[in-house]
Design a protein around this motif. Structure first.
Motif, short mmCIF file in Angstrom:
data_model
loop_
_atom_site.label_atom_id
_atom_site.label_comp_id
_atom_site.label_asym_id
_atom_site.label_seq_id
_atom_site.Cartn_x
_atom_site.Cartn_y
_atom_site.Cartn_z
N PRO A 85 8.20 -37.69 -19.68
CA PRO A 85 8.11 -36.51 -18.82
C PRO A 85 7.29 -36.78 -17.56
O PRO A 85 7.68 -36.39 -16.45
N GLY A 134 12.08 -42.51 -19.75
CA GLY A 134 12.39 -41.15 -20.18
C GLY A 134 11.15 -40.30 -20.39
O GLY A 134 11.21 -39.19 -20.91
N ILE A 147 7.63 -30.31 -16.56
CA ILE A 147 8.44 -31.03 -17.55
C ILE A 147 7.65 -31.18 -18.84
O ILE A 147 8.20 -31.07 -19.94
N ARG A 148 6.36 -31.39 -18.70
CA ARG A 148 5.50 -31.46 -19.89
C ARG A 148 5.56 -30.14 -20.67
O ARG A 148 5.51 -30.12 -21.89
N GLY A 155 7.96 -28.33 -21.06
CA GLY A 155 9.22 -28.17 -21.79
C GLY A 155 10.45 -27.99 -20.92
O GLY A 155 11.56 -27.88 -21.43
N GLN A 156 10.28 -27.96 -19.60
CA GLN A 156 11.46 -27.81 -18.73
C GLN A 156 12.30 -29.09 -18.77
O GLN A 156 11.75 -30.19 -18.74
N LYS A 157 13.61 -28.91 -18.88
CA LYS A 157 14.49 -30.09 -18.96
C LYS A 157 14.98 -30.46 -17.56
O LYS A 157 15.69 -29.68 -16.93
N PRO A 158 14.62 -31.62 -17.08
CA PRO A 158 15.08 -31.98 -15.73
C PRO A 158 16.49 -32.56 -15.77
O PRO A 158 16.88 -33.20 -16.76
N PHE A 159 17.24 -32.33 -14.68
CA PHE A 159 18.54 -32.98 -14.59
C PHE A 159 18.37 -34.28 -13.81
O PHE A 159 17.95 -34.28 -12.66
N LYS A 204 11.50 -35.97 -9.66
CA LYS A 204 11.80 -34.65 -9.10
C LYS A 204 10.95 -34.41 -7.84
O LYS A 204 11.43 -33.89 -6.85
#
Lengths: 424, 296, 226
Positions: A370, A368, A182-183, A185-189, A377
């Motif tokens: 990361p 919010g 996530i750090r 740049g992956q966007k978690p749902f 997750k």
């Protein structure tokens, strides 16, 4: 090096006697054992039932209890033939112990019929102990030969808990992996949690009405992780309250929770640049006593009619009393707890309820960040593993019951053991 | 709006004080008229009873009383029944409390039951009281390995070493049963997690009805049997009374849970009445609103 | 520094206790109990903090004659009186030495027996009334899910009483699975078990995850910062 458990030849001690030691004397195997063997044979021929009734526990062994701090020796045995659920004649097993194979042996405990082991936890490390198991039955008592020496010692690794270690490493690994991804740049749902979405609305309503906001952090101390989760949520709510310049009141049932809550709220006010609005008198200790605390909080509700009530932490029987009282004054209520028994009450009486794990996810959700979202997750992957194990276990057992193949049952048992913290 | 719908509206939004009044009346009248009903023991309650019954005479049973006056009305009957059955079976009873007020509960059963009904049983030989120690599950974890690390004296200040039934007892690993009465945290769950499972000691016990669903998952692997609330206590009393008929003689004294089930049954019926009433009014008003919407 | 030290203490203590879980050998075997006792010692000192705060807060209310100041007076008087009676062991049959604070016949015991006990039981008894009012409000067949909830509530409520058995006692043995006590038991033991276990698995993972966040120092909001 761990000593091997001493094991008895599965013969009947009464026939090994009158050896003064009875301890692996070899009398059973020597010529002197002929007479008892003859008697045994006659008994067997005379009637299987009688012989069964008078046979004692066999295959007795004694050895250090594995994976512990020492100070315990496990004595185990094969239950006597007369130890049956139906028509059983065995009434129990008495465990005898001595520091010398010659005795004297003293009774140290008793096991129920059906039992096949006894943990003697009243021993010292590094000392030789000798045991006998006396089978108690309606026909009398039968003693096993002397077993030993058995020595207790402490181990460095608790191998019984290997599965817990694997799960811990997996969870930690998944947490770190997702935090990093996530750090990167992956966007978690992350699904919407209505109760947390409503925080701004609830605080805004209280501000408009000019009434205070009540936050109850449960009735447990800071050593309860639910209280920690509640306090982290308090930090986020306090920031919103400080921004709206509303009044936040936190009655606590533990003095340490009061101190922590004060620190948290003060920092929150400071972080939005409103340190002057912070009033430590609004965060106060009521009492440790459960219902005394409820009476105090209910009294505050009825007198001051807060517009919004948050309940975040560990709750017990007081949950419904609090929620129904604030319902009667028309307050918006948001609750969150990991006490499954109290969830139905909160769901019935509150506007929004964070169920179990949502309470722990709330801090990450509200921040919010990361790093924190990554941990949600990681938690989800753990849950997925649990679900796969459940489906796998059920499938294996179902299949085993259809095809009757033993390895399938063993595989299902392995899956179950993997998630069990029960010591072997 | 016609008169009928006005009444329906009134009932639908009934002030909760009316509900309180009816519940109050239900409890009071059933208590005055002493309504009692027979109980059929459920398997979980039967397991607790059978476990205690199966223990050989002289077996060691630790009885943690982790509740307080608030939950006393619900839990005292089962605590009394446990103690009576243990006394009848001549089991060695070790009382302990993780709640500060639990020690008062222990003192109560010792005074009211053991000393009154079983005067032949002797303190220190047949039963003893460890008293209260703070530390919650920490206490359980410690006594699993070493009782004397925490308890050098009993609840009355007597040295543990001078109590006959403590001779040869170093920890609770060798105990035959943990029989708890629990109202929350710390309680039955902590005894399972920190003593029963790691120490391989059978655990059975009772808790408040609210707490029971939380503990069902431990049954039957880690929990021999579970008794939730006054109903389970009544079932247990029925089993004890069947095996020891002398307890049938004085219901008010020996079968208190059975007596308290009367008000509970009537109150349940009152709640069911309100749920039915609320649903009838809700459906009438919903239908009316639908019809009005159609007209528009 | 103000945050670094607490974070370092949390990380070290947390990590050591996690490792100690897998090492039964002394000195690791007793660490969990030792820390638990340390916490109790701290919590005991916190009683003084709590008591001090109680007196200060209610004292202020009384001195300012705030609304409801009389209740504050009752609180302070009650607090000091019980503290005094407990510390001095007033009325203890065996005197100050050699007897328990809660010895039968002492004033402390009277306070417990005649004030504390009935007050506690009364508060707990309120639950019966609140359960009734909450049920009246919540159990409405608004939609399909709410209707199922209502039905289940009915079965459990009846199943917990003798009436449940009475209502369906006429059913033959072949239809025993339709009797209310049977249904109530199955709902509790099968459906409730399954649901509770699912929630508990989620909670357990949540606890592990939150604990890891706190130990690693990812979640610092309990220290007042993100």
């Amino acid at each position: 090096m761990r000593r091997q458990p001493a094991r008895s030849p599965g013969c009947l001690d009464r026939h090994c006697l009158p050896s003064p030691t009875g301890y692996r004397s070899g009398r059973c195997g020597g010529p002197a054992a002929l007479l008892p063997l003859l008697v045994l044979t006659i008994w067997a021929l005379a009637g299987a039932g009688l012989a069964r009734a008078q046979a004692g526990a066999s295959d007795v062994s004694a050895g250090d209890t594995p994976s512990d701090r020492g100070e315990s020796i496990t004595v185990s045995w094969e239950p006597a033939p007369g130890d049956r659920l139906v028509d059983g004649t065995v009434t129990g097993y008495r465990i005898l112990r001595s520091r010398s194979p010659e005795g004297p042996f003293e009774a140290i405990g008793q096991a129920s019929p059906g039992a096949a082991r006894y943990d003697d936890a009243d021993v010292e490390n590094g000392i030789d102990y000798f045991y006998r198991v006396e089978t108690l039955s309606l026909e009398g008592a039968v003693r096993s030969p002397v077993i030993g020496p058995a020595v207790a010692q402490a181990q460095w690794i608790n191998t019984n808990q290997w599965n817990v270690f694997v799960v811990l490493v997996l969870l930690l690994g998944f947490n770190i992996y997702y935090i990093e991804s996530i750090r990167a740049g992956q966007k978690p749902f992350i699904r919407k949690i209505a109760g947390l979405e409503a925080v701004n609305e609830a605080v805004g309503r209280a501000t408009e009405m000019g009434r205070p906001i009540l936050f109850v952090p449960g009735i447990q101390d800071m050593n309860d992780i639910q209280t920690v989760a509640g306090i982290t949520i308090l930090g986020h709510i306090a920031r919103t309250v400080a921004e709206y310049d509303s009044q936040l009141v936190v009655p606590t049932s533990r003095a340490l929770v009061m101190t922590t809550a004060r620190e948290t709220v003060r920092e929150a006010y400071l972080s939005v640049g409103r340190p002057d609005s912070y009033d430590e008198n609004n965060i106060y200790y009521v009492t440790d006593e459960q219902f005394g605390y409820v009476a105090g909080v209910n009294g505050y509700m009825v007198r001051n009619k807060p517009a919004t009530c948050f309940y975040m932490g560990a709750f017990f029987a007081e949950s419904l009393i609090l929620a129904e009282t604030s319902n009667s004054i028309g307050a918006i209520q948001v609750a969150g707890t990991a006490m499954p028994a109290q969830l139905p009450f909160f769901v019935a009486a509150c506007d929004y309820t964070l169920i179990g794990e949502e309470l722990f996810a709330a801090s990450a959700y509200l921040s919010g960040e990361p790093k924190q979202l990554g941990s949600i997750k990681g938690q989800d992957v753990g849950k997925f593993l649990g679900m796969v194990s459940i489906v796998l276990g059920v499938a294996l057992l179902t299949l085993a019951s259809v095809v009757g193949w033993e390895p399938l049952v063993q595989a299902a048992e392995f899956v179950r053991e993997f998630w069990s913290t029960e010591l072997a | 709006m016609n008169r009928f719908h006005q009444i329906v509206e009134f009932v639908n939004d009934l002030d909760k004080r009316w509900v309180f009044l009816v519940v109050g009346l239900a409890v009071v009248t059933s208590t005055i008229f002493r309504l009692t009903f027979p109980e059929i023991p459920t398997p979980m309650v039967r397991s607790v009873y059978e476990k205690v019954e199966s223990l050989p005479e002289g077996s060691r049973v630790i009885l943690p009383f982790d509740y307080d006056p608030a939950s006393e009305p619900e839990l005292q009957p089962m605590a009394n029944a446990f103690v009576r059955l243990c006394a009848e079976r001549n089991l060695k009873m070790y009382f302990i409390a993780l709640w500060p007020l639990g020690q008062n509960m222990v003192a109560g059963v010792i005074d009211d039951i053991l000393q009154t009904e079983y005067p032949h049983l002797e303190y220190g030989r047949d039963y003893m009281d460890f008293g209260y120690k703070s530390g919650n599950e920490g206490v359980v974890a410690v006594i699993l390995t070493d009782i004397k690390k925490l308890y050098t004296t009993d609840a009355h200040g007597t040295a543990i070493d001078s109590i006959p039934m403590m001779a040869g007892v170093r920890n609770i690993r060798g105990f035959d049963l943990i029989l708890t009465v629990s109202a929350g945290y710390p309680g039955l769950k902590e005894w399972i997690q920190y003593a029963g499972t790691p120490g391989n000691i059978p655990v059975a016990g009772g808790c408040t009805a609210v707490q029971a669903p939380l503990l069902y998952p431990y049954y039957p692997d880690q929990l021999v049997g579970l008794m939730g609330g006054i109903k389970a206590a009544a079932e247990f009393e029925a089993l004890v009374a069947e095996a020891y008929p002398k307890f049938q003689e004085d219901k008010d004294r020996f079968l208190t849970a059975l007596v308290r089930m009367g008000p509970q049954t009537v109150t349940h019926l009152a709640i069911i009445f309100f749920i039915v009433l609320g649903n009838i009014t809700f459906q009438i008003l919903r239908r009316k609103r639908q019809q009005e919407a159609l007209k528009r | 520094m103000k945050r670094t030290i607490p974070l370092a203490i949390t990380a070290i203590v947390g990590a050591v206790l996690v490792i100690a879980y897998f090492i039964p050998h002394p000195p690791f075997d007793g660490l969990r109990e030792d820390f638990s006792i340390f916490f109790d010692i701290m919590a005991t000192f916190a009683f003084i903090l709590g008591g001090g705060n109680l007196i200060k807060m209610h004292g202020n209310r009384i001195s300012r004659r705030e609304e409801g100041w009389f209740f504050s007076l009752v609180t302070i008087v009650g607090f000091l009186l019980v503290l005094l009676v407990g510390l001095t062991k007033f009325g203890n049959p065996d005197g100050f030495r050699g007897s328990s604070v809660t010895a039968s016949g002492s004033y402390f015991d009277h306070v417990y027996e005649y004030i504390f006990r009935p007050c506690g039981a009364t508060m707990f008894a309120l639950l019966a009334f609140y359960v009734a009012s909450a049920s009246f409000r919540a159990f409405r067949a608004r939609n399909a899910e709410a209707s199922i909830l209502l039905l289940v509530a009915f079965i459990i409520l009846l199943g917990r009483t003798f009436v449940g058995a009475l209502l369906t006692s006429w059913l033959p043995d072949s239809l025993r699975f339709l009797t209310i006590p049977y249904l109530a038991e199955k709902i509790m033991v099968v459906l409730n078990f399954a649901g509770n276990r699912a929630i508990m698995i989620g909670i357990a993972l949540g606890i592990v995850s939150t604990s890891l966040k706190v130990i690693i120092g990812i979640d610092r909001s309990y220290l007042g910062s993100d």
